[in-house]
Design an enzyme around this catalytic site. Structure first.
Site, PDB file in Angstrom:
ATOM      1  N   LYS A  21      49.778 102.134 119.982  1.00  9.46           N
ATOM      2  CA  LYS A  21      48.089 102.179 120.870  1.00  9.46           C
ATOM      3  C   LYS A  21      46.375 101.761 120.214  1.00  9.46           C
ATOM      4  CE  LYS A  21      46.817 103.845 125.186  1.00  9.46           C
ATOM      5  NZ  LYS A  21      47.072 104.488 126.375  1.00  9.46           N
TER       6      LYS A  21
ATOM      7  N   GLU B 229      53.516 104.415 112.829  1.00 13.31           N
ATOM      8  CA  GLU B 229      53.308 105.286 114.223  1.00 13.31           C
ATOM      9  C   GLU B 229      54.974 104.438 114.549  1.00 13.31           C
ATOM     10  OE1 GLU B 229      52.457 107.118 115.294  1.00 13.31           O
ATOM     11  OE2 GLU B 229      50.152 107.396 114.981  1.00 13.31           O
TER      12      GLU B 229
ATOM     13  N   LYS C  31      49.915  97.601 122.216  1.00 12.08           N
ATOM     14  CA  LYS C  31      49.363  97.553 123.047  1.00 12.08           C
ATOM     15  C   LYS C  31      47.396  98.078 122.697  1.00 12.08           C
ATOM     16  CE  LYS C  31      47.186 100.454 126.806  1.00 12.08           C
ATOM     17  NZ  LYS C  31      47.382 101.834 127.533  1.00 12.08           N
TER      18      LYS C  31
HETATM   19  C1  PBG Z   1      46.014 106.425 129.565  1.00 13.30           C
HETATM   20  C2  PBG Z   1      46.160 105.330 129.609  1.00 13.30           C
HETATM   21  C3  PBG Z   1      45.721 103.927 129.546  1.00 13.30           C
HETATM   22  C4  PBG Z   1      46.461 102.505 129.618  1.00 13.30           C
HETATM   23  C5  PBG Z   1      47.252 102.300 130.538  1.00 13.30           C
HETATM   24  N1  PBG Z   1      47.226 104.187 129.703  1.00 13.30           N
HETATM   25  C6  PBG Z   1      43.937 103.979 128.668  1.00 13.30           C
HETATM   26  C7  PBG Z   1      43.601 104.726 128.376  1.00 13.30           C
HETATM   27  O1  PBG Z   1      43.867 105.116 127.009  1.00 13.30           O
HETATM   28  O2  PBG Z   1      42.371 104.505 128.346  1.00 13.30           O
HETATM   29  C8  PBG Z   1      45.508 101.556 129.954  1.00 13.30           C
HETATM   30  C9  PBG Z   1      46.153  99.895 130.794  1.00 13.30           C
HETATM   31  C10 PBG Z   1      45.219  98.483 130.715  1.00 13.30           C
HETATM   32  O3  PBG Z   1      44.301  98.815 130.346  1.00 13.30           O
HETATM   33  O4  PBG Z   1      45.965  98.344 131.522  1.00 13.30           O
HETATM   34  N2  PBG Z   1      46.313 107.363 128.388  1.00 13.30           N
END
Ligand code: PBG
Length: 339
Positions: free
Chosen positions: A207, A245, A260
Site C-alpha cells: 500500500k 512486504e 494499492k
Molecule cells: C485507510 C484506507 C484508505 C483507503 C482504504 N483504506 C485511505 C488511506 O490510507 O489514507 C483508500 C481507498 C481509496 O482511496 O479508495 N487505511
C-alpha cells in the site's frame, strides 16, 4: 534466390498478426484476459442514522448510506453477481478519540453493520477494513506519540482487538490497510486463538503513500490533521520493497495480498504475480474513480470503455480480484444491461 532472400521479400510475409484481429469472433477466440463479475469486490461506505444516502462530492455516483439503505444496495449488488463487499465506516466526530477506541466497540457501526448484512444477505462475502484512521481525531492509521511518531506495536494491539470484534460480528475476511509491521501475523494468531480459523486475511501488502486516496478521505472525513502517512505507507518509487512486504505478509498468514493503488502500480502487480501463487487483489482507488468520472462528465472520454480498459489492464498485469467503486457498472456492462 536463397531461402533467406525470399523470406525478406514482403510479398511472402510468413507472419501477419493482423489475421487474428480480422473479425470480432477471431478476436474473442484469441483474447488472453477476461474481466468477470467474479473478479469484483465492491467498496461501500456506511454512516449512522436512518433513511439517508449522501453522495460523496469528489466521487459522483458513490454514496455514504445509512444501514437501512445500505442493505438493499448490497442485495442489489449480490443479485448482479458481485460476490463481495468491502465495508468502510463514516464515524461521527463525537466518537473519535486519540486512540480510536470506537474501532473495537463490539456494538460499533462496523460491527452492527456486519451483523445486519449477514442476516439480510448471508451469502455475500463481507470484508472489513482494519486501520484506525476512521476512528482517530488526528486521522492517522495508528497511535501517535507526543513527537507525532506513529507507534507500531501498541497500534497492532488495537488492530487485533478490532479484528476480533469484526470476526465476532461475522466478517468473512478482515483487511488490514494500516501498514503497521507484523500486524498480519498478530491478527492471524489472535483469530486462531479465539476460534475464528475460517476468517481470512486480505492484506493490504503493498500500500503506497498515494495522492490517489484524496476522495476517499473526503468520504470518511479522515484526512490526517498533521503530517502525512509516509512513515508507514510505501514510497511510490519503490518496487523491490513491495516484494518484501508481500513475502512478509504471506509468511505471517495472509490469504490474499493486495496492491494499492492499481493503475499507477501495474508493474508491482506484475512483479508480485511472478513471486506468489496466492490470489492478488488490486485496489482501483477513489482517485482513479474520480479521474474517470470527472473526464466522462466533461464529455472528454467514453466512460464505459475506459472502465473496461482500465480494469482489464489490472487483470492482464496479474490481478485476480479488483476492488472497484465501478463494481455495479461493470456487472451491468458485462451482463449487457448497461444503459
Ligand atoms: C485507510 C484506507 C484508505 C483507503 C482504504 N483504506 C485511505 C488511506 O490510507 O489514507 C483508500 C481507498 C481509496 O482511496 O479508495 N487505511
Amino acid at each position: 534466390m536463397t531461402v533467406q532472400d525470399s523470406l525478406m521479400k514482403t510479398d511472402i510475409l510468413l507472419h501477419r498478426p493482423r489475421r487474428l484481429r480480422r473479425t470480432a469472433a477471431l478476436r474473442r477466440m484469441v483474447r488472453e484476459t477476461t474481466l468477470s463479475v467474479n473478479d469484483l469486490i465492491y467498496p461501500l461506505f456506511v454512516m449512522e442514522g436512518e433513511g439517508q444516502k449522501v453522495e460523496i462530492s469528489s466521487m459522483p455516483g458513490c454514496y455514504r448510506h445509512t444501514l437501512d439503505l445500505l442493505l438493499p444496495e448490497i442485495q442489489q449488488a449480490f443479485d448482479l453477481g458481485i460476490n463481495a463487499i468491502a465495508l468502510f465506516p463514516v464515524i461521527s466526530e463525537l466518537l473519535k478519540d486519540e486512540t480510536g477506541t470506537e474501532s473495537y466497540n463490539p456494538d460499533g457501526l462496523v460491527q452492527r453493520t456486519v451483523k445486519a448484512i449477514k442476516q439480510a444477505v448471508p451469502d455475500i462475502v463481507v470484508i472489513t477494513d482494519i486501520a484506525l484512521d476512521p476512528f482517530t481525531t488526528h486521522g492517522h492509521d495508528g497511535l501517535v506519540d507526543d513527537q507525532g511518531t506513529i507507534l507500531n506495536d501498541p497500534t497492532v494491539e488495537i488492530l487485533v482487538k478490532m479484528a476480533l470484534t469484526q470476526a465476532e460480528a461475522g466478517a468473512d475476511f478482515v483487511a488490514p490497510s494500516d501498514m503497521m509491521d507484523g500486524r498480519v501475523g498478530a491478527i492471524r494468531r489472535a483469530l486462531d486463538a479465539a476460534g475464528y480459523i475460517n476468517v481470512g486475511i486480505l492484506a493490504y501488502s503493498a500500500k503506497y503513500a498515494s495522492a490517489y486516496y484524496g476522495p476517499f478521505r473526503d468520504a470518511l472525513d479522515s484526512t490526517p490533521k498533521f503530517g502525512d502517512k509516509k512513515t508507514y505507507q510505501m514510497d511510490a518509487a519503490n518496487a523491490r520493497e513491495a516484494l518484501k512486504e508481500v513475502s512478509l505478509d504471506i509468511a505471517e498468514g495472509a490469504d490474499i495480498v493486495m496492491v494499492k493503488p492499481a493503475l499507477a502500480y501495474l508493474d508491482i502487480i506484475h512483479r508480485i504475480r511472478n513471486t506468489t501463487q496466492l490470489p492478488i487483489a488490486a485496489y482501483n482507488v477513489s482517485g482513479e474513480y474520480a479521474m474517470i468520472k470527472a473526464a466522462a462528465q466533461m464529455g472528454w472520454i467514453d466512460e464505459k470503455k475506459i472502465i473496461l480498459e482500465s480494469l482489464t489492464s489490472m487483470k492482464r498485469a496479474g490481478a485476480d480480484l479488483i476492488l472497484t467503486y465501478f463494481a455495479k457498472e461493470v456487472a451491468l456492462i458485462l451482463s449487457g444491461n448497461y444503459i
